[in-house]
Design a protein around this motif. Sequence first.
Motif, PDB file in Angstrom:
ATOM      1  N   THR A 129      10.821 -29.076 -44.372  1.00 33.56           N
ATOM      2  CA  THR A 129      11.998 -28.807 -43.736  1.00 33.56           C
ATOM      3  C   THR A 129      11.986 -28.915 -42.186  1.00 33.56           C
ATOM      4  OG1 THR A 129      10.845 -26.660 -43.235  1.00 33.56           O
ATOM      5  CG2 THR A 129      12.025 -26.702 -45.303  1.00 33.56           C
ATOM      6  N   MET A 130      10.942 -29.113 -41.453  1.00 36.07           N
ATOM      7  CA  MET A 130      11.125 -29.530 -39.945  1.00 36.07           C
ATOM      8  C   MET A 130      10.826 -30.983 -39.600  1.00 36.07           C
ATOM      9  SD  MET A 130       8.361 -28.210 -37.158  1.00 36.07           S
ATOM     10  CE  MET A 130       8.514 -29.037 -35.453  1.00 36.07           C
ATOM     11  N   MET A 131      10.031 -31.381 -40.341  1.00 39.04           N
ATOM     12  CA  MET A 131       9.629 -32.905 -39.909  1.00 39.04           C
ATOM     13  C   MET A 131      10.639 -34.120 -40.521  1.00 39.04           C
ATOM     14  SD  MET A 131       7.535 -32.891 -37.649  1.00 39.04           S
ATOM     15  CE  MET A 131       6.241 -31.700 -36.878  1.00 39.04           C
ATOM     16  N   ARG A 132      10.897 -33.618 -42.034  1.00 42.78           N
ATOM     17  CA  ARG A 132      11.460 -34.409 -42.773  1.00 42.78           C
ATOM     18  C   ARG A 132      13.358 -34.325 -42.493  1.00 42.78           C
ATOM     19  NH1 ARG A 132      12.702 -35.081 -48.811  1.00 42.78           N
ATOM     20  NH2 ARG A 132      14.255 -36.747 -48.990  1.00 42.78           N
ATOM     21  N   PHE A 133      13.615 -33.124 -42.460  1.00 44.90           N
ATOM     22  CA  PHE A 133      15.085 -32.766 -42.419  1.00 44.90           C
ATOM     23  C   PHE A 133      15.465 -32.103 -41.330  1.00 44.90           C
ATOM     24  CE2 PHE A 133      14.032 -32.461 -47.107  1.00 44.90           C
ATOM     25  CZ  PHE A 133      15.002 -33.268 -47.704  1.00 44.90           C
ATOM     26  N   GLY A 134      14.571 -32.116 -40.447  1.00 47.00           N
ATOM     27  CA  GLY A 134      14.904 -31.541 -38.807  1.00 47.00           C
ATOM     28  C   GLY A 134      15.687 -30.157 -38.914  1.00 47.00           C
ATOM     29  N   PHE A 135      15.156 -29.371 -39.940  1.00 47.71           N
ATOM     30  CA  PHE A 135      15.805 -27.842 -39.789  1.00 47.71           C
ATOM     31  C   PHE A 135      15.380 -26.851 -38.824  1.00 47.71           C
ATOM     32  CE2 PHE A 135      16.213 -27.953 -44.901  1.00 47.71           C
ATOM     33  CZ  PHE A 135      17.261 -28.944 -44.836  1.00 47.71           C
ATOM     34  N   SER A 136      16.103 -25.875 -38.594  1.00 48.90           N
ATOM     35  CA  SER A 136      15.534 -24.982 -37.676  1.00 48.90           C
ATOM     36  C   SER A 136      14.158 -24.013 -38.022  1.00 48.90           C
ATOM     37  CB  SER A 136      16.735 -24.155 -37.010  1.00 48.90           C
ATOM     38  OG  SER A 136      16.964 -23.249 -38.365  1.00 48.90           O
ATOM     39  N   ARG A 137      13.762 -23.403 -37.183  1.00 45.84           N
ATOM     40  CA  ARG A 137      12.689 -22.496 -37.439  1.00 45.84           C
ATOM     41  C   ARG A 137      13.227 -21.355 -38.543  1.00 45.84           C
ATOM     42  NH1 ARG A 137      11.519 -17.804 -36.612  1.00 45.84           N
ATOM     43  NH2 ARG A 137      12.795 -17.276 -34.748  1.00 45.84           N
ATOM     44  N   GLU A 138      14.650 -20.993 -38.405  1.00 53.88           N
ATOM     45  CA  GLU A 138      15.018 -19.841 -39.068  1.00 53.88           C
ATOM     46  C   GLU A 138      15.246 -20.291 -40.423  1.00 53.88           C
ATOM     47  OE1 GLU A 138      15.492 -18.702 -35.003  1.00 53.88           O
ATOM     48  OE2 GLU A 138      15.930 -20.633 -36.193  1.00 53.88           O
ATOM     49  N   GLU A 139      15.667 -21.615 -40.654  1.00 52.06           N
ATOM     50  CA  GLU A 139      15.895 -22.523 -41.918  1.00 52.06           C
ATOM     51  C   GLU A 139      14.615 -22.738 -42.571  1.00 52.06           C
ATOM     52  OE1 GLU A 139      19.820 -24.943 -41.802  1.00 52.06           O
ATOM     53  OE2 GLU A 139      18.196 -25.564 -40.152  1.00 52.06           O
ATOM     54  N   SER A 140      13.614 -22.870 -41.959  1.00 57.28           N
ATOM     55  CA  SER A 140      12.150 -22.872 -42.575  1.00 57.28           C
ATOM     56  C   SER A 140      11.774 -21.751 -43.029  1.00 57.28           C
ATOM     57  CB  SER A 140      11.131 -23.622 -41.779  1.00 57.28           C
ATOM     58  OG  SER A 140      11.568 -25.107 -41.136  1.00 57.28           O
ATOM     59  N   GLN A 141      11.684 -20.675 -42.162  1.00 55.50           N
ATOM     60  CA  GLN A 141      11.395 -19.461 -42.534  1.00 55.50           C
ATOM     61  C   GLN A 141      11.919 -18.924 -43.651  1.00 55.50           C
ATOM     62  OE1 GLN A 141      11.133 -16.529 -39.144  1.00 55.50           O
ATOM     63  NE2 GLN A 141      11.561 -15.009 -40.442  1.00 55.50           N
ATOM     64  N   ASN A 142      13.269 -19.073 -43.844  1.00 54.44           N
ATOM     65  CA  ASN A 142      14.039 -18.627 -45.038  1.00 54.44           C
ATOM     66  C   ASN A 142      13.422 -19.212 -46.276  1.00 54.44           C
ATOM     67  OD1 ASN A 142      16.356 -19.113 -46.948  1.00 54.44           O
ATOM     68  ND2 ASN A 142      16.633 -17.348 -46.139  1.00 54.44           N
ATOM     69  N   TYR A 143      13.115 -20.380 -46.362  1.00 55.53           N
ATOM     70  CA  TYR A 143      12.702 -21.167 -47.370  1.00 55.53           C
ATOM     71  C   TYR A 143      11.048 -20.617 -47.702  1.00 55.53           C
ATOM     72  CZ  TYR A 143      10.165 -24.524 -50.542  1.00 55.53           C
ATOM     73  OH  TYR A 143       9.623 -25.125 -51.354  1.00 55.53           O
ATOM     74  N   ILE A 144      10.323 -20.382 -46.840  1.00 60.28           N
ATOM     75  CA  ILE A 144       9.133 -19.835 -46.906  1.00 60.28           C
ATOM     76  C   ILE A 144       9.028 -18.570 -47.224  1.00 60.28           C
ATOM     77  CG2 ILE A 144       6.851 -19.251 -45.600  1.00 60.28           C
ATOM     78  CD1 ILE A 144       7.456 -21.902 -44.001  1.00 60.28           C
ATOM     79  N   GLU A 145       9.952 -17.831 -46.884  1.00 61.10           N
ATOM     80  CA  GLU A 145       9.916 -16.296 -47.260  1.00 61.10           C
ATOM     81  C   GLU A 145      10.188 -16.101 -48.829  1.00 61.10           C
ATOM     82  OE1 GLU A 145      13.052 -14.579 -44.682  1.00 61.10           O
ATOM     83  OE2 GLU A 145      11.466 -13.967 -43.200  1.00 61.10           O
ATOM     84  N   GLN A 146      11.010 -17.256 -49.187  1.00 59.45           N
ATOM     85  CA  GLN A 146      11.441 -17.153 -50.703  1.00 59.45           C
ATOM     86  C   GLN A 146      10.059 -17.531 -51.641  1.00 59.45           C
ATOM     87  OE1 GLN A 146      15.011 -19.302 -52.292  1.00 59.45           O
ATOM     88  NE2 GLN A 146      15.077 -19.821 -49.842  1.00 59.45           N
TER      89      GLN A 146
END
Length: 251
Positions: A129-146
């Motif tokens: 999410t972060m390194m490959r796609f450049g998502f924000s922390r919030e976007e990464s968190q949303n996925y991890i929360e799932q």
Amino acid sequence: MNAQLIIVEGLPCSGKSTTSAWIASLLGQNKKVCFVDEGTGDHPADYEFHALAPAGLLSEESQIVPLSQFSGKLLEKLLPYKIYDGLDWKTESLLMLEKWQAFVDNAQKDKDTIYVFNCVLLQNPMCETMMRFGFSREESQNYIEQIVKIIQPMNPVVIYLKNNDIADSIEQTSKNRPGWLESVIDYHISGKYGQSIQAKGLNGYLDCLEERQKRELEILSKLPLQKLVVENPQRSWSIAQQNIAAYLQTL
């Protein structure tokens, strides 16, 4: 112990493999333990080095296959469909969440087994999410929360190895892994996040890691699960192990 899943997290070279193996050995003295390290290739909750072969490539229907079973030109044809590094995020994330759900469903059939994993809850998702796609922390968190929502029935625990000596740890590890440092530097500076900060060389790689650890700790603090952050365990592994052992006794 009511925890059925223990996940060890932290940056590269923080001691995750050693620590997760040690935890598995410690718990295995009195419990039934399944330890799965990074790089096994056959992970019950992860698709490490697997590909989603499209219909017509291997069979009439699309199928998930381990890349270790292929070589030569066929492997080259499969690599663009590697689940990590190849697929679009929507396809990848759905496959990974389904994999997590299948793991939990299967694990619930034998609740006496404690699973000890390395890096699959934070590191792998953050690399994508972060390194490959450049998502924000919030976007990464949303996925991890799932993922956390799926694994809640297992009363998961995260042991996070926080490292404030990142550069030194990377340097020491690279001495024993020829070619490793060049590979990870290239991966990080060529990804969307690395490009966004104009990361260059070793210093760019270290900048990526420092930000990743910051984000991981912020995300971890908000996750509804049991957790222990171990500060700089590389400075004294004996003290770190004592702290982890004492914490595990409280679960």
